[in-house]
Design an enzyme around this catalytic site. Structure first.
Site, PDB file in Angstrom:
ATOM      1  N   ASP A 179      32.293  99.025  85.604  1.00  0.00           N
ATOM      2  CA  ASP A 179      33.082  99.426  86.773  1.00  0.00           C
ATOM      3  C   ASP A 179      32.245  99.634  88.035  1.00  0.00           C
ATOM      4  O   ASP A 179      31.234 100.339  88.008  1.00  0.00           O
ATOM      5  CB  ASP A 179      33.896 100.683  86.455  1.00  0.00           C
ATOM      6  CG  ASP A 179      35.099 100.328  85.583  1.00  0.00           C
ATOM      7  OD1 ASP A 179      35.604  99.186  85.695  1.00  0.00           O
ATOM      8  OD2 ASP A 179      35.522 101.183  84.784  1.00  0.00           O
TER       9      ASP A 179
ATOM     10  N   ARG B  49      43.739 106.132  85.305  1.00  0.00           N
ATOM     11  CA  ARG B  49      42.279 105.981  85.277  1.00  0.00           C
ATOM     12  C   ARG B  49      41.585 106.818  86.337  1.00  0.00           C
ATOM     13  O   ARG B  49      42.024 106.883  87.485  1.00  0.00           O
ATOM     14  CB  ARG B  49      41.957 104.495  85.518  1.00  0.00           C
ATOM     15  CG  ARG B  49      40.541 104.119  85.205  1.00  0.00           C
ATOM     16  CD  ARG B  49      40.311 102.661  85.497  1.00  0.00           C
ATOM     17  NE  ARG B  49      39.544 102.545  86.731  1.00  0.00           N
ATOM     18  CZ  ARG B  49      38.775 101.506  87.041  1.00  0.00           C
ATOM     19  NH1 ARG B  49      38.683 100.475  86.227  1.00  0.00           N
ATOM     20  NH2 ARG B  49      38.114 101.475  88.159  1.00  0.00           N
TER      21      ARG B  49
ATOM     22  N   HIS C  51      33.108  96.043  79.868  1.00  0.00           N
ATOM     23  CA  HIS C  51      34.393  96.024  79.168  1.00  0.00           C
ATOM     24  C   HIS C  51      35.291  94.907  79.676  1.00  0.00           C
ATOM     25  O   HIS C  51      35.048  94.332  80.749  1.00  0.00           O
ATOM     26  CB  HIS C  51      35.097  97.383  79.235  1.00  0.00           C
ATOM     27  CG  HIS C  51      35.372  97.852  80.622  1.00  0.00           C
ATOM     28  ND1 HIS C  51      34.417  98.428  81.429  1.00  0.00           N
ATOM     29  CD2 HIS C  51      36.511  97.836  81.369  1.00  0.00           C
ATOM     30  CE1 HIS C  51      34.933  98.744  82.592  1.00  0.00           C
ATOM     31  NE2 HIS C  51      36.206  98.385  82.599  1.00  0.00           N
TER      32      HIS C  51
ATOM     33  N   HIS D  27      33.143  93.296  82.827  1.00  0.00           N
ATOM     34  CA  HIS D  27      32.549  93.970  83.982  1.00  0.00           C
ATOM     35  C   HIS D  27      32.155  95.399  83.613  1.00  0.00           C
ATOM     36  O   HIS D  27      32.634  95.952  82.630  1.00  0.00           O
ATOM     37  CB  HIS D  27      33.545  94.016  85.156  1.00  0.00           C
ATOM     38  CG  HIS D  27      34.792  94.793  84.862  1.00  0.00           C
ATOM     39  ND1 HIS D  27      35.805  94.322  84.054  1.00  0.00           N
ATOM     40  CD2 HIS D  27      35.182  96.037  85.253  1.00  0.00           C
ATOM     41  CE1 HIS D  27      36.769  95.224  83.968  1.00  0.00           C
ATOM     42  NE2 HIS D  27      36.412  96.279  84.677  1.00  0.00           N
TER      43      HIS D  27
HETATM   44  C1  SIN Z   1      39.670  98.383  83.424  1.00  0.00           C
HETATM   45  O1  SIN Z   1      39.389  99.489  83.842  1.00  0.00           O
HETATM   46  O2  SIN Z   1      38.939  97.431  83.586  1.00  0.00           O
HETATM   47  C2  SIN Z   1      40.968  98.188  82.683  1.00  0.00           C
HETATM   48  C3  SIN Z   1      40.864  98.524  81.249  1.00  0.00           C
HETATM   49  C4  SIN Z   1      42.185  98.399  80.563  1.00  0.00           C
HETATM   50  O3  SIN Z   1      43.236  98.407  81.227  1.00  0.00           O
HETATM   51  O4  SIN Z   1      42.193  98.303  79.341  1.00  0.00           O
END
Ligand code: SIN
Length: 283
Positions: free
Chosen positions: A103, A274, A259, A101
Site C-alpha cells: 500500500d 480500510r 497483496h 502491491h
Molecule cells: C487492497 O487494499 O488492496 C484491497 C484488498 C481487498 O479488498 O481484499
C-alpha cells in the site's frame, strides 16, 4: 471481554489467526504487546468475529499507530481516515486492488500497516492474497541478494491513479470515488531491499502496480530484474490466501508483504472498511 490471546499460525509461519480478543474495546497493554509481537512474527493477522463500528475500527487502528495518509480515494463521510472498498453486485469494472502491491509505496513514508474489516463478504471469490517478501528475499542466492541490496527502486502511483492511468481510462461504473490526479504521476525511490524496523529482516520492496523502474538502470535492465522478482515473490510457496468471513479484521504489514485482491464475485456485493497506520522512510 478479551480472554487469553490465542495465536494460530499458518504452517509456513506467514500469516496467523488471533482469537480471544475483543477489538471493540481498548486492549490491555499486555494484549496489545502480544498483538504487536504476533504481527511482527507473522506479518498478516486475522481476527475473526469482530463486529466493530467505524469508530471502534478507528480506535483499534490508533492502538497500532497514528493514521497514515490515504490519497486518491474519497474517504467515508465523517470518517476521513476510513475508506470503503465497495463493489456493487452489478459492477463490471475490475475489482479494487486487483494487482500485486504494497500500500501507497509511492509515498515518502508508506504506511506500516493496513487494517481491513469485512462488512459484506460475497459467497464466492473475493479472497486477498499476500506474498511474503522477506522469505522471497531470503530464498535468493547470496550473490543476487548482494546485487539487489545496492539498488533503489522507483515507485509511482501513475499506472493506477495517474492522468493516463487505469482509473483515468476506465469507462465502466465504479462505486468507489477514485481521484485521478497529476500528483499520482510523481515518482520517488526506495531501497529495493528494505530492512524491517522491528524484526531486522530484509525484504524485497517492489510491486508490479507501483514499481516503475530501478534507478540508474536502463528500461530493459529494470524490466528484466523486476519481472524476475515479481514472478519470484508471487510463487505459491510464498503466498498466503486469506479467505474472508463477515466481521473479520485483518492487520497486515506493508513493509514485508505485497497483496492482491482477487475477483471472482461478479453479481455479488462486497464491502470492506480500510484504515492505514503511518510508517517510516524505508531503509
Ligand atoms: C487492497 O487494499 O488492496 C484491497 C484488498 C481487498 O479488498 O481484499
Amino acid at each position: 471481554m478479551s480472554g487469553p490471546i490465542e495465536v494460530l499460525p499458518e504452517p509456513s509461519g506467514f500469516g496467523a489467526q488471533v482469537r480471544g480478543l475483543d477489538l471493540s474495546r481498548p486492549l490491555p497493554a499486555e494484549a496489545l504487546e502480544a498483538v504487536k509481537a504476533a504481527w511482527a512474527r507473522h506479518a498478516v493477522l486475522a481476527f475473526p468475529d469482530q463486529p466493530l463500528t467505524l469508530d471502534e475500527l478507528e480506535a483499534f487502528t490508533l492502538q497500532i499507530g497514528p493514521f497514515g495518509e490515504d490519497p486518491f480515494i474519497k474517504p467515508m463521510p465523517g470518517h476521513p481516515n476510513v475508506l470503503e472498498l465497495r463493489r456493487e453486485a452489478d459492477e463490471t469494472a475490475t475489482n479494487f486492488g486487483a494487482g500485486w502491491h504494497s500500500d501507497w509505496s509511492f509515498q515518502e513514508k508508506p504506511p506500516a500497516a493496513t487494517i481491513l474489516r469485512s462488512e459484506v463478504v460475497p459467497p464466492v471469490g473475493g479472497d486477498t492474497l499476500f506474498c511474503d517478501c522477506a522469505r522471497a528475499y531470503e530464498a535468493l542466492s547470496p550473490a543476487f541478494q548482494r546485487m539487489l541490496e545496492g539498488l533503489r527502486a522507483v515507485h509511482s502511483a501513475t499506472r493506477a491513479y495517474g492522468t493516463k492511468g487505469i482509473f483515468a481510462r476506465e469507462t465502466q461504473k465504479r462505486t468507489m470515488e477514485i481521484i485521478v490526479s497529476p500528483e499520482a504521476d510523481k515518482a520517488l525511490t526506495h531501497p529495493l531491499v528494505r530492512t524491517h524496523p522491528v524484526t531486522g529482516r530484509k525484504a524485497l520492496y517492489v510491486s508490479p502496480v507501483y514499481t516503475t523502474g530501478i534507478e540508474g538502470l536502463t528500461v530493459a535492465e529494470s524490466k528484466a530484474i523486476l519481472s524476475f522478482l515479481f514472478a519470484h515473490m508471487t510463487q505459491d510457496q510464498f503466498v498466503h490466501r486469506h479467505r474472508w468471513a463477515p466481521g473479520m479484521v485483518l492487520l497486515w504489514d506493508n513493509r514485508c508483504t505485497a497483496h492482491f485482491a482477487e475477483g471472482g464475485y461478479d453479481g455479488h456485493l462486497r464491502v470492506m472498511h480500510r484504515t492505514t497506520v503511518a510508517g517510516e522512510v524505508p531503509v
